[in-house]
Design a protein around this motif. Structure first.
Motif, short mmCIF file in Angstrom:
data_model
loop_
_atom_site.label_atom_id
_atom_site.label_comp_id
_atom_site.label_asym_id
_atom_site.label_seq_id
_atom_site.Cartn_x
_atom_site.Cartn_y
_atom_site.Cartn_z
N UNK A 148 79.80 49.74 11.37
CA UNK A 148 80.65 48.59 12.51
C UNK A 148 80.17 49.49 13.85
N UNK A 149 80.71 50.84 14.09
CA UNK A 149 80.36 51.48 14.99
C UNK A 149 79.69 51.21 16.43
N UNK A 150 77.68 50.99 15.76
CA UNK A 150 76.79 51.01 16.22
C UNK A 150 76.80 48.76 16.60
N UNK A 151 77.67 48.13 15.93
CA UNK A 151 77.62 46.29 16.24
C UNK A 151 78.55 46.70 17.31
N UNK A 152 79.44 47.14 17.25
CA UNK A 152 80.90 47.46 18.47
C UNK A 152 79.70 47.92 19.69
N UNK A 153 78.80 48.56 19.62
CA UNK A 153 78.35 49.37 20.77
C UNK A 153 77.67 48.19 20.72
N UNK A 154 77.01 47.78 20.39
CA UNK A 154 75.86 46.34 20.64
C UNK A 154 76.45 45.15 20.88
N UNK A 155 77.58 45.16 20.68
CA UNK A 155 78.73 43.51 21.35
C UNK A 155 78.87 44.34 22.71
N UNK A 156 79.13 45.76 23.07
CA UNK A 156 79.91 46.33 24.32
C UNK A 156 78.96 45.74 25.56
N UNK A 157 77.50 45.68 24.98
CA UNK A 157 76.96 46.31 25.87
C UNK A 157 75.53 44.60 26.13
N UNK A 158 75.91 43.75 24.96
CA UNK A 158 75.31 42.47 25.04
C UNK A 158 75.82 41.32 26.91
N UNK A 159 75.07 41.53 27.01
CA UNK A 159 74.73 40.37 28.25
C UNK A 159 74.99 41.03 29.47
#
Length: 213
Positions: A148-159
């Motif tokens: 969950x934490x890593x996916x949250x980071x990934x979503x924050x930096x996407x784009x």
């Protein structure tokens, strides 16, 4: 063929196991706050589970020196919420058996449940708590929370551009020739490196060996 007596005995044994009191284990944060957790929470942390199996802790709290109470408390809350969830191992095994699966295909990051999204929102980049909970989840071996934490980071930096990412995570960067990478700054840093050359010796000073740093 099973008799009625055998069926009743099996049913009674199952009911007794389900109704048996859950084992309570104490864990202690690095700032000495103690939390009581049951077996459902223990099962989600490979670190705590291993320690509990290796040592007969009894009433002695298991020390967790890498996690502070302000992070451990919410993690216990997370595990309590998910302790009755179905384990995802079987689904992962089925995916691994798929011959058409691309092993380099990135995993999804848009499948975070609503509860988990609300939970992770209490941790922020600005205060550093988001990284604290990710590191704690990794240390405790809680794979679902780590995901969950890593996916949250990934979503924050996407784009986002590299500049936007550096600003988001407060990462300082000096382009070549500027700031700490400026020629005068590099020379000043090199001048502070001590050498063993005699002050009366002639010739250029030996350059510091980069392999020693």
């Amino acid at each position: 063929m099973a008799t009625t007596t055998d069926v009743n005995a099996s049913t009674n044994a199952t009911n007794a196991a389900e109704n048996a009191p859950s084992r309570i284990i104490k864990i202690k944060s690095n700032d000495d706050q103690i939390f009581e957790i049951d077996q459902g929470v223990v099962e989600q942390s490979s670190t705590i589970k291993t320690l509990a199996e290796l040592v007969d802790v009894g009433d002695v709290p298991i020390p967790l020196p890498n996690v502070k109470a302000s992070i451990l408390g919410p993690i216990v809350e997370y595990c309590n919420h998910h302790k009755n969830d179905q384990t995802p191992e079987s689904a992962e095994e089925e995916e691994d058996d798929d011959p058409n699966k691309d092993i380099y295909e990135p995993k999804r990051s848009d499948d975070i449940s609503e509860w988990d999204q609300n939970f992770i929102k209490q941790f922020t980049v600005s205060e550093g708590t988001l990284f604290d909970v990710i590191m704690a989840a990794n240390y405790l071996g809680i794979k679902t929370l780590l995901a969950v934490g890593c996916k949250t980071i990934a979503n924050m930096v996407r784009g986002k551009s590299s500049t936007e990412v550096r600003e988001l995570f407060h990462i300082s960067y000096d382009p070549p020739g500027e700031g700490i990478n400026a020629p005068e700054a590099i020379e000043a840093q090199a001048g502070t490196v001590p050498t063993t050359q005699n002050s009366d010796a002639t010739g250029p000073s030996p350059q510091p060996d980069p392999m020693n740093h």
